[in-house]
Design an enzyme around this catalytic site. Structure first.
Site, mmCIF file in Angstrom:
data_model
loop_
_atom_site.group_PDB
_atom_site.id
_atom_site.type_symbol
_atom_site.label_atom_id
_atom_site.label_comp_id
_atom_site.label_asym_id
_atom_site.label_seq_id
_atom_site.Cartn_x
_atom_site.Cartn_y
_atom_site.Cartn_z
ATOM 1 N N GLY A 42 4.108 -6.415 -14.142
ATOM 2 C CA GLY A 42 4.537 -5.082 -13.734
ATOM 3 C C GLY A 42 5.791 -4.539 -14.390
ATOM 4 O O GLY A 42 5.976 -3.334 -14.473
ATOM 5 N N GLU A 97 12.605 -6.752 -12.596
ATOM 6 C CA GLU A 97 11.416 -6.682 -11.735
ATOM 7 C C GLU A 97 10.982 -5.225 -11.584
ATOM 8 O O GLU A 97 11.809 -4.307 -11.684
ATOM 9 C CB GLU A 97 11.775 -7.322 -10.382
ATOM 10 C CG GLU A 97 10.718 -7.303 -9.315
ATOM 11 C CD GLU A 97 9.458 -8.088 -9.634
ATOM 12 O OE1 GLU A 97 8.748 -7.690 -10.582
ATOM 13 O OE2 GLU A 97 9.159 -9.070 -8.918
ATOM 14 N N ASP A 98 9.707 -5.009 -11.343
ATOM 15 C CA ASP A 98 9.222 -3.644 -11.158
ATOM 16 C C ASP A 98 9.560 -3.119 -9.767
ATOM 17 O O ASP A 98 10.048 -2.002 -9.615
ATOM 18 C CB ASP A 98 7.710 -3.546 -11.428
ATOM 19 C CG ASP A 98 6.892 -4.559 -10.640
ATOM 20 O OD1 ASP A 98 7.471 -5.397 -9.907
ATOM 21 O OD2 ASP A 98 5.654 -4.525 -10.753
ATOM 22 N N ASP A 101 9.524 -5.550 -2.486
ATOM 23 C CA ASP A 101 8.887 -5.058 -1.265
ATOM 24 C C ASP A 101 9.313 -5.969 -0.107
ATOM 25 O O ASP A 101 10.375 -5.765 0.481
ATOM 26 C CB ASP A 101 7.378 -5.047 -1.514
ATOM 27 C CG ASP A 101 6.577 -4.442 -0.385
ATOM 28 O OD1 ASP A 101 7.156 -3.726 0.438
ATOM 29 O OD2 ASP A 101 5.357 -4.686 -0.322
ATOM 30 N N LYS A 129 11.751 -1.142 -1.947
ATOM 31 C CA LYS A 129 11.263 -0.651 -0.645
ATOM 32 C C LYS A 129 12.017 -1.408 0.438
ATOM 33 O O LYS A 129 11.496 -2.349 1.018
ATOM 34 C CB LYS A 129 9.763 -0.953 -0.494
ATOM 35 C CG LYS A 129 8.826 -0.139 -1.329
ATOM 36 C CD LYS A 129 7.399 -0.469 -0.861
ATOM 37 C CE LYS A 129 6.368 -0.149 -1.881
ATOM 38 N NZ LYS A 129 5.052 -0.721 -1.522
ATOM 39 N N PHE A 150 2.410 2.734 -1.216
ATOM 40 C CA PHE A 150 1.921 1.969 -2.355
ATOM 41 C C PHE A 150 1.994 2.829 -3.611
ATOM 42 O O PHE A 150 1.393 3.904 -3.683
ATOM 43 C CB PHE A 150 0.491 1.486 -2.129
ATOM 44 C CG PHE A 150 0.054 0.510 -3.179
ATOM 45 C CD1 PHE A 150 0.462 -0.819 -3.128
ATOM 46 C CD2 PHE A 150 -0.730 0.921 -4.245
ATOM 47 C CE1 PHE A 150 0.096 -1.718 -4.114
ATOM 48 C CE2 PHE A 150 -1.100 0.025 -5.246
ATOM 49 C CZ PHE A 150 -0.693 -1.297 -5.167
ATOM 50 N N VAL A 151 2.732 2.354 -4.600
ATOM 51 C CA VAL A 151 2.932 3.135 -5.819
ATOM 52 C C VAL A 151 2.304 2.448 -7.031
ATOM 53 O O VAL A 151 2.152 1.222 -7.058
ATOM 54 C CB VAL A 151 4.436 3.402 -6.090
ATOM 55 C CG1 VAL A 151 5.014 4.348 -5.060
ATOM 56 C CG2 VAL A 151 5.224 2.102 -6.134
ATOM 57 N N ASP A 157 0.428 -1.590 -11.133
ATOM 58 C CA ASP A 157 -1.028 -1.431 -11.175
ATOM 59 C C ASP A 157 -1.669 -1.408 -9.793
ATOM 60 O O ASP A 157 -1.056 -1.753 -8.788
ATOM 61 C CB ASP A 157 -1.658 -2.595 -11.944
ATOM 62 C CG ASP A 157 -1.713 -3.872 -11.100
ATOM 63 O OD1 ASP A 157 -0.692 -4.224 -10.483
ATOM 64 O OD2 ASP A 157 -2.786 -4.505 -11.048
ATOM 65 N N ARG A 163 -1.299 1.156 -15.028
ATOM 66 C CA ARG A 163 -0.031 0.659 -15.598
ATOM 67 C C ARG A 163 0.490 1.587 -16.687
ATOM 68 O O ARG A 163 1.692 1.627 -16.956
ATOM 69 C CB ARG A 163 -0.232 -0.735 -16.212
ATOM 70 C CG ARG A 163 -0.502 -1.838 -15.224
ATOM 71 C CD ARG A 163 -0.326 -3.185 -15.913
ATOM 72 N NE ARG A 163 -0.952 -4.281 -15.197
ATOM 73 C CZ ARG A 163 -0.395 -4.962 -14.195
ATOM 74 N NH1 ARG A 163 0.795 -4.623 -13.767
ATOM 75 N NH2 ARG A 163 -1.036 -5.957 -13.615
HETATM 76 P P1 5GP Z 1 7.218 -8.712 -2.562
HETATM 77 O O1 5GP Z 1 7.044 -10.180 -2.781
HETATM 78 O O2 5GP Z 1 8.643 -8.247 -2.669
HETATM 79 O O3 5GP Z 1 6.545 -8.232 -1.299
HETATM 80 O O4 5GP Z 1 6.384 -7.978 -3.668
HETATM 81 C C1 5GP Z 1 6.736 -7.992 -4.984
HETATM 82 C C2 5GP Z 1 5.536 -7.699 -5.843
HETATM 83 O O5 5GP Z 1 4.501 -7.055 -5.126
HETATM 84 C C3 5GP Z 1 5.914 -6.775 -6.954
HETATM 85 O O6 5GP Z 1 6.361 -7.464 -8.088
HETATM 86 C C4 5GP Z 1 4.622 -6.040 -7.214
HETATM 87 O O7 5GP Z 1 3.841 -6.788 -8.119
HETATM 88 C C5 5GP Z 1 3.930 -6.027 -5.880
HETATM 89 N N1 5GP Z 1 4.124 -4.757 -5.172
HETATM 90 C C6 5GP Z 1 4.901 -4.507 -4.090
HETATM 91 N N2 5GP Z 1 4.822 -3.220 -3.713
HETATM 92 C C7 5GP Z 1 3.988 -2.633 -4.604
HETATM 93 C C8 5GP Z 1 3.516 -1.273 -4.763
HETATM 94 O O8 5GP Z 1 3.839 -0.335 -4.027
HETATM 95 N N3 5GP Z 1 2.670 -1.058 -5.813
HETATM 96 C C9 5GP Z 1 2.271 -2.047 -6.670
HETATM 97 N N4 5GP Z 1 1.439 -1.704 -7.652
HETATM 98 N N5 5GP Z 1 2.687 -3.324 -6.541
HETATM 99 C C10 5GP Z 1 3.539 -3.602 -5.531
#
Ligand code: 5GP
Length: 173
Positions: A42, A97-98, A101, A129, A150-151, A157, A163
């Site tokens: 990402g 990181e992208d 969450d 987020k 969700f973005v 993606d 992407r």
């Molecule tokens: P976390 O472990 O912090 O919940 O999530 C991190 C990963 O979840 C990010 O690197 C990404 O790949 C994915 N992710 C979290 N939120 C989103 C979102 O809104 N859109 C997309 N496409 N991926 C997300």
């Protein structure tokens, strides 16, 4: 793929913010060679623009991670699909990181990287987020904080699609 997209952060907004982040990261690490650790897939687009926004010496490393397995909810389980090629011992590192969450992915990665002995280890995320955090993560550089939606786009993606969008959009099924 069926569903609709609503632009959330424009290409111009992204580029302007990334230029600021690049200068801030360099100001915090004057005269240091920085190792940017891009969390794939990402962050590839953010990495490309952020690296160009940081003046001075920069190295690039890639870390392949899968956490979503094609859906829109985090599974919580982090899978390393590609490890770093080089050592980061003694390096000034910034994990790129992208989006953060729940924080579970970044918490896992920080623990995995810290034991490798970097001189410093910071986090730069394009999107955050904060309302959805399940575990506290010390994030050093944030592009934009966004609501719990969700973005996609600009590297992010849904099932490997979107992407290539040059902007960030909210995806509605
Ligand atoms: P976390 O472990 O912090 O919940 O999530 C991190 C990963 O979840 C990010 O690197 C990404 O790949 C994915 N992710 C979290 N939120 C989103 C979102 O809104 N859109 C997309 N496409 N991926 C997300």
């Amino acid at each position: 793929m069926a569903g609709s997209l609503r632009s959330l952060i424009s290409e111009d907004q992204l580029q302007a913010r990334i230029r600021e982040l690049g200068l801030q990261i360099r100001a915090d690490h004057p005269n240091e060679t920085l190792t940017l650790i891009a969390v794939l897939k990402g962050s590839f687009m953010f990495l490309a623009d952020l690296a160009r926004a940081i003046p001075g010496d920069v190295r690039i490393e890639f870390l392949g991670v899968a956490s979503y397995h094609g859906g829109t909810r985090s599974s919580g389980a982090v899978q390393i699909t590609q490890d770093l090629r080089g050592s980061i011992e003694g390096h000034a590192c910034v994990v790129v990181e992208d989006i953060i969450d729940t924080g579970l992915t970044m918490d896992y990665l920080m623990r995995m990287l810290e034991v490798r002995g970097p001189r410093s280890l910071k986090i730069a995320t394009l999107l955050d987020k904060p309302s959805n955090r399940e575990i506290e993560v010390r994030v050093d550089y944030v592009g934009y904080a966004i609501p719990d939606e969700f973005v996609v786009g600009y590297g992010l993606d849904l099932g490997e699609l979107y992407r290539n969008l040059p902007y960030v959009a909210v995806y509605s099924p």
